[in-house]
Design a protein around this motif. Structure first.
Motif, short mmCIF file in Angstrom:
data_model
loop_
_atom_site.label_atom_id
_atom_site.label_comp_id
_atom_site.label_asym_id
_atom_site.label_seq_id
_atom_site.Cartn_x
_atom_site.Cartn_y
_atom_site.Cartn_z
N ALA A 280 0.83 -1.21 0.00
CA ALA A 280 0.00 0.00 0.00
C ALA A 280 0.86 1.26 0.00
O ALA A 280 0.54 2.25 -0.67
CB ALA A 280 -0.93 -0.01 1.21
N GLU A 281 1.97 1.24 0.74
CA GLU A 281 2.84 2.42 0.78
C GLU A 281 3.53 2.65 -0.55
O GLU A 281 3.73 3.81 -0.96
CB GLU A 281 3.88 2.24 1.89
CG GLU A 281 3.30 2.39 3.29
CD GLU A 281 4.34 2.19 4.37
OE1 GLU A 281 5.46 1.74 4.03
OE2 GLU A 281 4.04 2.48 5.56
N TYR A 284 0.96 4.23 -2.68
CA TYR A 284 0.74 5.61 -2.24
C TYR A 284 1.87 6.53 -2.71
O TYR A 284 1.63 7.63 -3.20
CB TYR A 284 0.64 5.63 -0.72
CG TYR A 284 0.84 6.99 -0.09
CD1 TYR A 284 -0.18 7.94 -0.10
CD2 TYR A 284 2.05 7.33 0.51
CE1 TYR A 284 0.01 9.19 0.47
CE2 TYR A 284 2.24 8.57 1.08
CZ TYR A 284 1.21 9.50 1.06
OH TYR A 284 1.41 10.72 1.62
N ARG A 285 3.11 6.06 -2.59
CA ARG A 285 4.26 6.87 -2.97
C ARG A 285 4.25 7.19 -4.46
O ARG A 285 4.49 8.33 -4.86
CB ARG A 285 5.55 6.12 -2.60
CG ARG A 285 6.83 6.83 -3.01
CD ARG A 285 8.03 6.04 -2.54
NE ARG A 285 7.96 4.65 -2.97
CZ ARG A 285 8.31 4.22 -4.18
NH1 ARG A 285 8.75 5.09 -5.09
NH2 ARG A 285 8.23 2.96 -4.51
N PHE A 287 1.60 7.19 -6.46
CA PHE A 287 0.47 8.05 -6.76
C PHE A 287 0.76 9.50 -6.39
O PHE A 287 0.40 10.43 -7.13
CB PHE A 287 -0.79 7.56 -6.03
CG PHE A 287 -1.76 6.86 -6.92
CD1 PHE A 287 -2.30 7.49 -8.03
CD2 PHE A 287 -2.15 5.56 -6.67
CE1 PHE A 287 -3.20 6.85 -8.85
CE2 PHE A 287 -3.03 4.90 -7.48
CZ PHE A 287 -3.56 5.54 -8.58
N VAL A 288 1.38 9.71 -5.25
CA VAL A 288 1.71 11.08 -4.83
C VAL A 288 2.69 11.71 -5.81
O VAL A 288 2.57 12.89 -6.17
CB VAL A 288 2.28 11.07 -3.40
CG1 VAL A 288 2.87 12.43 -3.04
CG2 VAL A 288 1.20 10.70 -2.40
#
Length: 298
Positions: A280-281, A284-285, A287-288
């Motif tokens: 998930a991280e 997330y990274r 996507f950011v």
């Protein structure tokens, strides 16, 4: 009915052949070309104006019902174009209120143009709502039929394809990827029609008001287009990596759920939690990072 027996490309070739035979029979024979430039121009016009249109329509009919195809090729772009046209004309109505009403002290002209502006604003709002409604209906229908077609295709997989594609990857294709395609379809029907029309209409109005001043906008458009192209090339690579990370995330969930008894028996809950957190991280990274680059569009 024809799409059950023929592919869209075969139907297009057959229609082209029947049309050529009909025109040859109704005409007076072949006409010798005078200039090859004219022949090339007519060939390109026929290809882009008729042939590709019917080909794309038949391809769309393999995934969407005929009513939704009509929505895609007509209703949503039509209402979007009407919305853009009204929005571009409203500033001219505002200028008429000032020039013909306020400066000349004619309150009747102020009421007239003010009422006209309100009507145009309401019609623009209504057109935008209808365009969004039809675009959402068309994209949702497209996604529904695409998922159904993908599921039927998976049922016909050979053993080599079953070994080639992972379960997590297939789940990603039918959920996340189809949703992204649905959103892209809706954006194409709305933004991809609205943005070019707004650009063309705005530039036409600018040249109508002041041609020399409009050259500044042309230079700005060239700079913005180059910046947008650079941003797209960077973000495309990141989003390609994002889609692969979705497979890792779904694989982690699938393995944990399908073997939950084994996980509990060997007390591996913390390991599985850390594994899912890392997936998930990573997602997330990325996507950011991608959204941060896209934010430069603003």
């Amino acid at each position: 009915v024809l799409l059950r027996a023929f592919t869209p490309l075969e139907i297009m070739v057959a229609r082209f052949g029947l049309g050529f035979v009909a025109l040859f029979a109704a005409g007076r024979g072949l006409v010798r070309p005078q200039k090859w430039q004219h022949e090339l121009l007519f060939a390109l016009a026929g290809l882009t104006g008729v042939s590709l249109y019917f080909l794309m329509e038949n391809i769309a009919l393999t995934y969407i019902s005929a009513s939704l195809v009509g929505v895609i090729v007509a209703a949503a772009p039509l209402f979007t174009a009407l919305e853009v046209l009204l929005e571009v004309l409203i500033p001219f109505i505002t200028a008429s209120i000032i020039d013909k009403g306020i400066e000349q002290g004619n309150i009747g002209q102020v009421y007239f143009y003010g009422g006209l502006m309100l009507i145009m604003a309401f019609l623009s709002l209504l057109s935008g709502v209808l365009a969004g409604k039809y675009a959402a209906a068309a994209s949702s229908g497209f996604a529904c039929n695409l998922r159904d077609g993908m599921y039927e295709n998976i049922q016909r997989f050979s053993f080599s394809n079953i070994d080639k594609y992972s379960t997590a990857g297939l789940v990603t294709r039918m959920t996340t990827d189809v949703t992204n395609v649905q959103n892209s379809c809706q954006m194409i029907l709305r933004i991809a029609v609205r943005a070019p029309l707004m650009l063309v209409c705005s530039m036409a109005m600018c040249f109508f008001i002041n041609g020399k001043l409009s050259l500044i906008f042309l230079a700005a458009i060239a700079v913005l287009a180059a910046a947008l192209g650079l941003i797209m090339t960077r973000t495309t690579k990141i989003f390609d990596e994002v889609f692969h990370k979705y497979d890792d995330l779904n694989a982690s969930v699938q393995e944990n759920v399908s073997a939950i008894r084994v996980v509990k028996a060997f007390v591996r809950e913390e390991h599985e939690n850390n594994k899912f957190t890392r997936a998930a991280e990573n997602l997330y990274r990325l996507f950011v990072k991608a959204e941060g680059l896209l934010a430069l569009n603003n």
